[in-house]
Design a protein around this motif. Structure first.
Motif, mmCIF file in Angstrom:
data_model
loop_
_atom_site.group_PDB
_atom_site.id
_atom_site.type_symbol
_atom_site.label_atom_id
_atom_site.label_comp_id
_atom_site.label_asym_id
_atom_site.label_seq_id
_atom_site.Cartn_x
_atom_site.Cartn_y
_atom_site.Cartn_z
ATOM 1 N N LEU A 310 -11.644 2.512 -5.858
ATOM 2 C CA LEU A 310 -10.642 3.551 -5.624
ATOM 3 C C LEU A 310 -10.744 4.606 -6.708
ATOM 4 O O LEU A 310 -10.778 4.286 -7.890
ATOM 5 C CB LEU A 310 -9.225 2.963 -5.635
ATOM 6 N N GLY A 311 -10.805 5.875 -6.273
ATOM 7 C CA GLY A 311 -10.821 6.969 -7.236
ATOM 8 C C GLY A 311 -9.687 7.930 -6.916
ATOM 9 O O GLY A 311 -8.780 7.607 -6.147
ATOM 10 N N ARG A 312 -9.773 9.083 -7.516
ATOM 11 C CA ARG A 312 -8.707 10.066 -7.285
ATOM 12 C C ARG A 312 -8.948 10.799 -5.976
ATOM 13 O O ARG A 312 -10.058 11.029 -5.557
ATOM 14 C CB ARG A 312 -8.680 11.055 -8.443
ATOM 15 N N ALA A 317 -16.430 13.763 -4.392
ATOM 16 C CA ALA A 317 -17.352 12.776 -3.814
ATOM 17 C C ALA A 317 -16.617 11.729 -2.986
ATOM 18 O O ALA A 317 -17.238 10.943 -2.265
ATOM 19 C CB ALA A 317 -18.130 12.090 -4.930
ATOM 20 N N ALA A 318 -15.293 11.685 -3.111
ATOM 21 C CA ALA A 318 -14.548 10.584 -2.503
ATOM 22 C C ALA A 318 -14.110 10.897 -1.077
ATOM 23 O O ALA A 318 -13.886 12.050 -0.718
ATOM 24 C CB ALA A 318 -13.326 10.254 -3.357
ATOM 25 N N LEU A 319 -14.017 9.834 -0.297
ATOM 26 C CA LEU A 319 -13.493 9.932 1.059
ATOM 27 C C LEU A 319 -11.978 9.746 0.962
ATOM 28 O O LEU A 319 -11.500 8.752 0.421
ATOM 29 C CB LEU A 319 -14.119 8.798 1.876
ATOM 30 N N GLN A 320 -11.235 10.706 1.495
ATOM 31 C CA GLN A 320 -9.786 10.642 1.343
ATOM 32 C C GLN A 320 -9.162 9.656 2.334
ATOM 33 O O GLN A 320 -9.535 9.635 3.496
ATOM 34 C CB GLN A 320 -9.194 12.036 1.546
ATOM 35 N N ALA A 321 -8.235 8.886 1.811
ATOM 36 C CA ALA A 321 -7.631 7.852 2.657
ATOM 37 C C ALA A 321 -6.205 7.571 2.209
ATOM 38 O O ALA A 321 -5.796 7.945 1.108
ATOM 39 C CB ALA A 321 -8.463 6.575 2.564
ATOM 40 N N SER A 358 -0.122 0.937 -3.893
ATOM 41 C CA SER A 358 0.716 0.312 -2.882
ATOM 42 C C SER A 358 0.660 1.140 -1.603
ATOM 43 O O SER A 358 0.131 2.263 -1.598
ATOM 44 C CB SER A 358 2.148 0.152 -3.395
ATOM 45 N N SER A 359 1.179 0.551 -0.559
ATOM 46 C CA SER A 359 1.123 1.194 0.751
ATOM 47 C C SER A 359 1.675 2.606 0.667
ATOM 48 O O SER A 359 2.687 2.849 0.007
ATOM 49 C CB SER A 359 1.934 0.393 1.769
ATOM 50 N N GLY A 360 1.002 3.517 1.345
ATOM 51 C CA GLY A 360 1.449 4.915 1.358
ATOM 52 C C GLY A 360 0.741 5.781 0.330
ATOM 53 O O GLY A 360 0.711 7.002 0.467
ATOM 54 N N ASP A 361 0.151 5.171 -0.719
ATOM 55 C CA ASP A 361 -0.572 5.965 -1.726
ATOM 56 C C ASP A 361 -1.764 6.673 -1.097
ATOM 57 O O ASP A 361 -2.432 6.120 -0.218
ATOM 58 C CB ASP A 361 -1.093 5.054 -2.857
ATOM 59 N N ARG A 362 -2.039 7.857 -1.578
ATOM 60 C CA ARG A 362 -3.244 8.559 -1.148
ATOM 61 C C ARG A 362 -4.323 8.285 -2.184
ATOM 62 O O ARG A 362 -4.092 8.395 -3.393
ATOM 63 C CB ARG A 362 -2.969 10.067 -1.070
ATOM 64 N N VAL A 363 -5.483 7.884 -1.734
ATOM 65 C CA VAL A 363 -6.559 7.522 -2.664
ATOM 66 C C VAL A 363 -7.880 8.153 -2.222
ATOM 67 O O VAL A 363 -8.000 8.645 -1.095
ATOM 68 C CB VAL A 363 -6.758 5.984 -2.740
ATOM 69 N N GLY A 364 -8.851 8.132 -3.110
ATOM 70 C CA GLY A 364 -10.211 8.528 -2.758
ATOM 71 C C GLY A 364 -11.095 7.294 -2.801
ATOM 72 O O GLY A 364 -11.049 6.529 -3.755
ATOM 73 N N LEU A 365 -11.874 7.082 -1.742
ATOM 74 C CA LEU A 365 -12.750 5.903 -1.697
ATOM 75 C C LEU A 365 -14.155 6.289 -2.160
ATOM 76 O O LEU A 365 -14.718 7.276 -1.700
ATOM 77 C CB LEU A 365 -12.828 5.347 -0.273
#
Ligand code: ATP
Ligand code: MG
Length: 385
Positions: A310-312, A317-321, A358-365
């Protein structure tokens, strides 16, 4: 679990090294009515090798084993053992050891007589067969149990008797069909080690059928993955896990995320691949393109959950999720994340104490460049999706 070294059991004498035979199977087919149980299987087993046949129920594992044993006559193909064609040789003349899921000991015979029974059928004199049976029992560490009746043994001990019965003839090949599936987990692991020890002590060739991938990967030198009567891949455990050659194998061994992708132009070194959810296309190297991949077509990407970090969100470079679930499972945390188009990806993160999502957080994969494998239509004709 207690592992006793062979040196701790000086007497009676255990069975000596007999060596293993090579097995050569070519073009083996077996049909039952409309079902192709075995569909053109070819494989070679090296002398002294431990080969596992792994696959879902009905994939043809037992049918292949029974053909090697001589209990099933193939419709086509050849089987040779130690260089000798045995395709039409009766089972009783192949001199192979067999162990099945059910121990099928004779309840009215002692343990020693159970092990000696086959020798008696072959006309071996009483003193000699008792000596050989006692040796086989010592080899599976049951010396001192010969006078008991099978009902006085635990399940694991009964399976050891079945093993002793199989090796008492000193066969060069041991065929085993789900021999441990009736045992509970601890006993099963103990017996896995026991069988490995026995195999290296005797130097015997083992063909071992299982539908438990953990068992196949830990025990075998090589594993043949079967599906619908065909070998999907035959490789060492590590190669199966790291370089699956078909989508079926990628999904069957370990955990895998499958993600629909769009393949762009092909280049000499690889292909440009567009993930869903809009990060730029990335080049995937040729050796990670599996099956028939066409330019400008849909394909499937496979990525192992443990390779995702998990990144920002704002990392280019990250896939947003968006995180949709976090599942704690002891040594790891499973993070389930959804891409904008609804595609779900699972990330297995080590070190739970440092995972703060936690659930609902926006992350970069994120994942390493070589973690993606792209599957086109596979060579067995199954469509990519
Ligand atoms: N004697 C038989 N008569 C009819 N069909 C059979 C026979 N033996 C096997 N089959 C069929 O052949 C296919 C392969 O069976 P096989 O027993 O080899 O599979 P398997 O991989 O050992 O499965 P499992 O993990 O359930 O033991 C199955 O579809 C099965 O139903
Ligand atoms: Mg079977």
């Amino acid at each position: 679990m207690s592992m006793v070294s062979p040196a701790a059991h000086p007497s009676p004498e255990t069975a000596a090294h007999v060596g293993g035979a090579a097995i050569e199977i070519s073009g083996l087919s077996k049909q039952f009515g409309a079902v192709k149980a075995v569909d053109g299987v070819s494989l070679s087993v090296q002398p002294g090798e431990f080969l596992a046949l792994l696959g879902p129920s009905g994939s043809g594992k037992t049918s292949i084993l029974m053909s090697i044993a001589g209990f099933e006559l193939p419709d086509a193909g050849r089987i040779s053992i130690d260089g000798k064609d045995v395709t039409y040789l009766p089972a009783s003349q192949r001199n192979l050891g067999m162990v099945f899921q059910k121990y099928t000991l004779f309840p009215h015979l002692t343990v020693l007589d159970n092990v000696a029974f086959g020798l008696k059928m072959r006309g071996v004199a009483r003193a000699e067969r008792h000596k050989l049976a006692a040796q086989a029992l010592a080899t599976v560490r049951l010396d001192g149990y010969g006078a008991r009746m099978p009902a006085q043994l635990s399940g694991g001990q009964q399976q050891r008797v079945a093993l002793a019965r199989a090796i008492v003839y000193r066969p060069k090949v041991l065929l085993m069909d789900e021999p441990l599936s009736a045992l509970d987990k601890n006993l099963r692991e103990e017996m896995q080690l026991e069988i490995k020890r026995l195999q290296s002590q005797l130097g015997i060739t083992v063909v071992f059928v299982t539908h438990d991938q953990g068992e196949a990967l830990t025990m075998a030198d090589r594993v043949a993955i079967l599906n619908q009567g065909r070998i999907q891949q035959l490789d060492a455990p590590r190669a199966l896990y790291e370089k699956p050659q078909t989508r079926f194998v990628a999904g069957f061994i370990g955990e895998t995320n499958f993600v629909p992708v769009q393949v762009g132009p092909l280049r000499p070194t690889g292909a440009l691949v567009q993930m869903p959810g809009g990060v730029g296309a990335r080049e995937v190297r040729s050796d990670a393109l599996v099956g028939r991949i066409a330019a400008n077509s849909a394909a499937v990407a496979a990525i192992r959950p443990e390779q995702i970090t998990l990144g920002r969100m704002d990392d280019p470079a990250a896939l947003q999720a968006t995180v949709s679930g976090v599942i704690y499972s002891g040594s790891t945390v499973l993070c389930i994340a959804q891409l904008a188009d609804g595609t779900e990806l699972r990330a297995r993160l080590p070190d739970p104490s440092r995972v703060a999502v936690s659930s609902g957080d926006r992350v970069g994969l994120l994942w390493p460049d070589d973690a993606l494998r792209i599957y086109g239509d596979d060579v067995h004709g199954a469509p990519a999706r």
